[in-house]
Design an enzyme around this catalytic site. Structure first.
Site, PDB file in Angstrom:
ATOM      1  N   CYS A 256      -5.068   0.467   3.733  1.00 16.03           N
ATOM      2  CA  CYS A 256      -5.097  -0.946   4.122  1.00 16.03           C
ATOM      3  C   CYS A 256      -6.496  -1.524   3.987  1.00 16.03           C
ATOM      4  O   CYS A 256      -6.683  -2.668   3.603  1.00 16.03           O
ATOM      5  CB  CYS A 256      -4.633  -1.127   5.549  1.00 16.03           C
ATOM      6  SG  CYS A 256      -5.574  -0.158   6.721  1.00 16.03           S
TER       7      CYS A 256
ATOM      8  N   HIS B 270      -5.623  -1.422  11.920  1.00  9.59           N
ATOM      9  CA  HIS B 270      -5.073  -1.825  10.636  1.00  9.59           C
ATOM     10  C   HIS B 270      -5.944  -2.935  10.073  1.00  9.59           C
ATOM     11  O   HIS B 270      -6.257  -3.888  10.768  1.00  9.59           O
ATOM     12  CB  HIS B 270      -3.645  -2.318  10.872  1.00  9.59           C
ATOM     13  CG  HIS B 270      -2.919  -2.694   9.629  1.00  9.59           C
ATOM     14  ND1 HIS B 270      -3.013  -1.984   8.465  1.00  9.59           N
ATOM     15  CD2 HIS B 270      -2.065  -3.712   9.386  1.00  9.59           C
ATOM     16  CE1 HIS B 270      -2.239  -2.557   7.549  1.00  9.59           C
ATOM     17  NE2 HIS B 270      -1.662  -3.610   8.081  1.00  9.59           N
TER      18      HIS B 270
ATOM     19  N   GLN C  17       0.808  -1.219   0.000  1.00  7.28           N
ATOM     20  CA  GLN C  17       0.000   0.000   0.000  1.00  7.28           C
ATOM     21  C   GLN C  17       0.839   1.265   0.000  1.00  7.28           C
ATOM     22  O   GLN C  17       0.307   2.350  -0.259  1.00  7.28           O
ATOM     23  CB  GLN C  17      -0.928   0.002   1.204  1.00  7.28           C
ATOM     24  CG  GLN C  17      -0.177   0.169   2.520  1.00  7.28           C
ATOM     25  CD  GLN C  17      -1.066   0.006   3.713  1.00  7.28           C
ATOM     26  OE1 GLN C  17      -1.413  -1.106   4.102  1.00  7.28           O
ATOM     27  NE2 GLN C  17      -1.429   1.113   4.316  1.00  7.28           N
TER      28      GLN C  17
END
Ligand SMILES: *[C@@H]1O[C@H](CO)[C@@H](O)[C@H](O)[C@H]1NC(C)=O
Ligand SMILES: *[C@@H]1O[C@H](CO)[C@@H](O)[C@H](O)[C@H]1NC(C)=O
Ligand SMILES: *[C@@H]1O[C@H](CO)[C@@H](O)[C@H](O)[C@H]1NC(C)=O
Length: 481
Positions: free
Chosen positions: A266, A425, A260
């Protein structure tokens, strides 16, 4: 990253700044949303609607009264029963009477002061379950006792929080400090290994400042996992001891690891990774698409581009409402850009969009998740997206079963100092196992920080105790191949 933040640059920033970006800075809880609502909806005649703003909700054609009750039951004024879920602390979605409603919770930001008005929504989108007859709506929580008019009830009980200041005075990357932390981790415990990633350190000041430009994020009390029923536990006992979608009787159903870069995307990479794997599973690997992440960065109104978002709204809702396209038609740039038309490398406009049929939080709603339900969902239907809290030590992971010992976190000025405690995340769980020697259970997880990070781009994390919140918000989607 932001809460849905996920970028490897954090390893650098974390040593120097309190860097907490946000998806949106709204901070609304389940209890804020639960209750009675009034949705003022425009005429249901639009086709797929890109924009629902203050102008588009100026006329009301339908008024929908909803009761949103524990745990996920929605009832309307006609007695229809449907369901609802919050999406992290950002907003909520209701499915009822063959229509879906989604809106972000209202907030206002003045300087660093953010006020969440959780009893109101921004203009949101509604459409029927076939994706037709779109309309815009705004929602207000109704207080029957006060009998106020729709516009009067607007925002009478905002909750204000202050966005964390960014401490960017000292931006030089302190390689020694990072190396010291790596050594400390490796000395203190043996269940996982840390290493210094030189390629993650080649950053300039502008990268850091750009990264630190995000909005302040909120502290969310994650829902804890719900206990599994005996029936579910019995089903789990029949699962294999270990399982990995990269090797099911020698066959791999998982698409390659991606990177990324410096963008907080993400949530899109994990979403596309889930769709890609599930298309492979559904077609016995005869279709192996790679879907565009940049198109979502540039075009999705259900997320904030490189500033964050949530898999539920991308693999799920965006895939369902707008569909996704091939990566080659809209290649990754790793920064926010203007939404444009997709063309392939020979200059032909790409027409094909791939859609999601169903999407849901594992357990049925945000807050209904646990390890057992995740195991069953994973083995039966394919990889699942999850969010988890990224602590500073995680970025240096290089192998073993990761876990984070909160008792060893640093304190600064009497305040628990861990800038990433609140980050979330998004990643993809592709399998699970048990360590032969220690008996420790773990998840096998695909990250989006490139192949050179961790175990060829993957990591193992402790399973069964909601490590870093990883068992609290799993998402399942069904793509139409
Ligand atoms: C967000 O709301 C929760 C629950 O009301 C609260 O505990 C938390 O401190 C809030 N976060 C911020 C940044 O104000
Ligand atoms: C799935 O693909 C494998 C490998 O190509 C093949 O051996 C198998 O027969 C296929 N299964 C079905 C049901 O077609
Ligand atoms: C571009 O699209 C055209 C039309 O669908 C197709 O024939 C061509 O192979 C595509 N080129 C590439 C490089 O994908």
């Amino acid at each position: 990253m932001k809460r849905s933040i996920c970028n490897w640059l954090t390893i650098v920033v974390l040593c120097f700044s309190v860097h907490v970006n946000a998806d949106t800075p709204a901070n609304c809880t389940y209890e804020d949303i639960r209750g009675e609502w009034e949705f003022h909806e425009t005429e249901r005649i639009a086709s797929r609607k890109e924009v629902c703003d203050d102008n588009s909700v100026s006329t009301t054609k339908h008024t929908v009264y909803l009761k949103l009750e524990f745990p996920n039951i929605a009832t309307d004024q006609h007695g229809n029963v449907g369901h609802w879920t919050i999406i992290y602390n950002q907003g909520f979605e209701v499915s009822i009477n063959y229509r879906k409603y989604f809106a972000f919770s209202l907030y206002k930001q003045v300087g660093k002061q953010v006020t969440s008005y959780c009893d109101s929504t921004f203009p949101g989108w509604s459409h029927d379950v076939l994706g037709n007859n779109w309309a815009c709506f705004k929602g207000r929580k109704v207080n029957r006792q006060q009998e106020k008019s729709f516009d009067e009830t607007m925002v009478n009980n905002g909750k204000t929080h202050t966005v964390q200041p960014f401490l960017l005075e000292s931006v030089p990357v302190n390689h020694n400090l990072i190396q010291m932390n790596v050594n400390k981790i490796n000395m203190k415990q043996s269940s996982w290994k840390a290493k210094f990633y030189p390629h993650l350190m080649n950053l300039n000041t502008e990268d850091l400042i750009r990264m630190a430009g995000g909005r302040g994020s909120a502290i969310v009390n994650r829902p804890s996992t719900v206990p599994a029923s005996e029936e579910i536990k019995e089903k789990v006992r029949q699962l294999p001891e270990s399982f990995d979608w990269r090797n099911v009787n020698g066959i791999n159903y998982v698409s390659p690891v991606r990177d990324q870069g410096k963008c907080g995307s993400c949530y899109i990479f994990s979403s596309m990774a889930q769709l890609e794997a599930r298309v492979r599973i559904a077609t016995n690997n005869s279709e192996q698409p790679i879907f565009s992440t940049q198109e979502v960065v540039d075009c999705s109104k259900y997320s904030q581009g490189c500033d964050g978002g949530f898999p539920y709204l991308i693999a799920g809702k965006y895939g369902r409402d707008y569909g996704v396209i091939a990566d080659e038609c809209y290649p990754y740039k790793g920064k926010n850009g203007k939404c444009s038309l997709p063309y392939n490398s020979t200059g032909t406009k790409c027409m094909k969009r791939s859609y999601t049929l169903h999407y849901h939080y594992v357990g049925g709603y945000y807050g209904g998740c646990n390890e057992e339900l995740m195991l069953l969902e994973l083995v039966k239907n394919g990889p699942i997206t999850v969010g988890f809290e990224v602590y500073d030590d995680f970025t240096s992971y290089s192998g073993g079963i990761y876990s984070h010992d909160k008792s060893k976190d640093q304190w600064r000025n009497g305040v628990h100092f861990n800038p990433f405690q609140l980050t979330n995340h998004a990643v993809l769980i592709v399998g699970y196992g048990v360590d032969k020697q220690s008996g420790e259970k773990y998840w096998i997880v695909k990250n989006s920080w490139g192949k050179d990070w961790g175990l060829d781009g993957y990591f193992w994390i402790k399973r069964g105790n909601d490590e870093c919140g990883i068992e609290s918000l799993a998402v399942s989607v069904t793509p139409i191949p």
